[in-house]
Design an enzyme around this catalytic site. Structure first.
Site, short mmCIF file in Angstrom:
data_model
loop_
_atom_site.label_atom_id
_atom_site.label_comp_id
_atom_site.label_asym_id
_atom_site.label_seq_id
_atom_site.Cartn_x
_atom_site.Cartn_y
_atom_site.Cartn_z
N LYS A 197 -31.35 7.21 46.05
CA LYS A 197 -30.75 8.35 45.06
C LYS A 197 -30.83 9.50 45.78
O LYS A 197 -29.95 10.52 45.37
CB LYS A 197 -31.65 8.38 43.71
CG LYS A 197 -31.31 7.08 42.75
CD LYS A 197 -31.78 7.35 41.42
CE LYS A 197 -31.16 6.21 40.44
NZ LYS A 197 -31.84 6.33 39.18
N LYS B 172 -26.55 -3.42 44.09
CA LYS B 172 -26.71 -4.00 42.75
C LYS B 172 -25.79 -3.33 41.79
O LYS B 172 -25.41 -2.43 41.99
CB LYS B 172 -28.28 -3.60 42.20
CG LYS B 172 -28.54 -2.37 42.12
CD LYS B 172 -29.96 -2.04 41.35
CE LYS B 172 -30.04 -0.72 41.15
NZ LYS B 172 -31.30 -0.53 40.24
N LYS C 157 -24.65 1.75 37.36
CA LYS C 157 -23.69 3.07 36.74
C LYS C 157 -23.96 4.08 37.39
O LYS C 157 -22.72 4.76 37.65
CB LYS C 157 -24.09 3.15 35.47
CG LYS C 157 -25.70 3.45 34.96
CD LYS C 157 -25.91 3.40 33.72
CE LYS C 157 -27.30 3.11 33.36
NZ LYS C 157 -27.77 2.68 32.09
P1 AMP Z 1 -31.97 1.54 34.22
O1 AMP Z 1 -30.48 1.47 33.90
O2 AMP Z 1 -31.78 1.96 35.67
O3 AMP Z 1 -32.67 2.22 33.33
O4 AMP Z 1 -32.25 -0.12 34.23
C1 AMP Z 1 -32.89 -0.51 32.74
C2 AMP Z 1 -33.31 -1.94 33.11
O5 AMP Z 1 -32.05 -2.73 33.48
C3 AMP Z 1 -34.14 -2.16 34.17
O6 AMP Z 1 -35.00 -3.19 33.70
C4 AMP Z 1 -33.56 -2.67 35.55
O7 AMP Z 1 -34.47 -3.46 36.18
C5 AMP Z 1 -32.33 -3.27 34.78
N1 AMP Z 1 -31.39 -3.45 35.75
C6 AMP Z 1 -30.71 -2.43 36.16
N2 AMP Z 1 -29.51 -2.65 37.12
C7 AMP Z 1 -29.84 -4.11 37.14
C8 AMP Z 1 -29.13 -4.93 38.04
N3 AMP Z 1 -27.85 -4.77 38.64
N4 AMP Z 1 -29.50 -6.27 37.94
C9 AMP Z 1 -30.74 -6.70 37.31
N5 AMP Z 1 -31.32 -5.74 36.49
C10 AMP Z 1 -31.03 -4.51 36.38
#
Ligand code: AMP
Length: 332
Positions: A109, A195, A198
């Site tokens: 990031k 991965k 967003k």
């Molecule tokens: P965040 O949007 O970064 O707050 O992530 C929210 C949850 O989604 C966290 O538990 C992340 O580990 C999971 N997560 C985000 N992106 C991925 C992805 N591409 N594959 C699997 N899990 C994800």
């Protein structure tokens, strides 16, 4: 009953990576454990952001979570529980600076910010895994259902808890364990080496509430392989199969996998099957969300109430932590 804690940032639309990697598990775990799920708005301040959007996104994520099946009484908004930031400070004094700089997500990031219009990297971006540790430890959570991308942060949480316990001479904090779904990492369809995310840009994620056309476009243009024959399945094809499996479409998954093994798989068939599956899911999610939105005011009040109930656990922990660490004029 064992306690489960997880959280999601309100940084924009929820995508299928969030769903299959983490949130689907949140829903399933509700029957088995005491579950506490946060929309972590303090975390969303680590990258450049817009205050009005942050508030809008926070409520939007709440409605998204309700739409996919999370129970309202298990949800809280992080900034309605300010004890998280108090524990964050205390834990930062038990955290290693060097370890923070080695976090993959910080490296990714901060590189993204450096390359963007604003070359500003906040110290919050460096230290936010400590806040994440506070989010988990403040509820003394036994299990944390998150995606694979969060594994390193969970290790850090355990290290911080261990260091705190050692210095206090007491096994005070529970060392939380990670709970993966069967599909812990969904990749971007536009670049299956990255991965789904967003923050990587529009084409790198598919919203849970996307329109049919958008889903079709993303899946039809999904990167498959370069056409060269290899012994192993390409990451793009593997990701499409993973999406089918994660959606429990086992019949079609098996049949297309047979085609693949017989060198008879037409990518267009695989893409069509994945697109139809996601369209079906998104249609259900959209209908549910619309239903909840008709009771917007009532739901907001329910979330404020559930946050105040969940806050009681956090307040109790802070009281104990202050007592342990010599803070506050508890003993005049
Ligand atoms: P965040 O949007 O970064 O707050 O992530 C929210 C949850 O989604 C966290 O538990 C992340 O580990 C999971 N997560 C985000 N992106 C991925 C992805 N591409 N594959 C699997 N899990 C994800």
């Amino acid at each position: 009953m064992k306690r489960v804690l997880s959280a999601i940032q309100p940084t924009g639309d929820m995508h299928y990576g969030n769903y299959f990697g983490a949130v689907k598990n949140w829903v399933d775990l509700q029957d088995k454990y005491e579950c506490v799920y946060g929309v972590v708005d303090y975390h969303a301040m680590t990258m450049p952001y817009n205050p009005k959007k942050l508030r809008e996104n926070t409520w939007d994520v709440i409605f998204n979570l309700l739409a996919v099946g999370v129970n309202v009484e298990n949800l809280f908004i992080q900034s309605l529980v300010p004890e998280h930031t108090e524990l964050n400070w205390i834990l930062s004094c038990f955290s290693s600076y060097g370890q923070l700089t080695r976090m993959t997500q910080f490296k990714d990031k901060s590189a993204q910010n450096k390359a963007g219009e604003e070359s500003f990297i906040s110290s919050g971006l460096l230290s936010y895994p400590i806040l994440q540790a506070a989010d988990i430890l403040i509820y003394k959570a036994d299990f944390v259902p998150v995606g694979k991308d969060q594994q390193q942060h969970l290790e850090l949480t355990r290290n911080i808890a261990q260091r705190f316990n050692n210095q206090m001479g007491k096994e005070y904090f529970v060392l939380p364990e990670i709970l993966f779904t069967e599909t812990p990492k969904i990749m971007s369809t536009a670049d299956p080496m990255k991965k789904m995310s967003k923050s990587a840009g529009e084409k790198h994620s598919i919203s849970l509430f996307a329109d049919e056309k958008v889903i079709m476009k993303r899946i039809k243009s999904a990167v498959t392989d370069t056409g060269e024959k290899t012994d192993t399945m390409s990451p793009g094809i593997a990701n499409l199969f993973m999406l089918l499996k994660a959606s429990n479409k086992m019949d079609i998954h098996t049949s297309l996998m047979d085609d693949y093994n017989n060198n008879a798989l037409k990518y267009v068939d695989l893409k069509e099957a994945v697109a139809q599956t996601l369209i079906e899911l998104s249609t259900q999610f959209k209908a549910k969300k619309a239903e909840f939105l008709t009771n917007k005011k009532d739901i907001k009040n329910q979330i404020k109430y559930s946050s105040s109930q969940i806050r009681k656990i956090a307040q109790e922990t802070i009281k104990e932590v202050k007592e342990l660490t010599g803070l506050g004029n508890v003993r005049f």
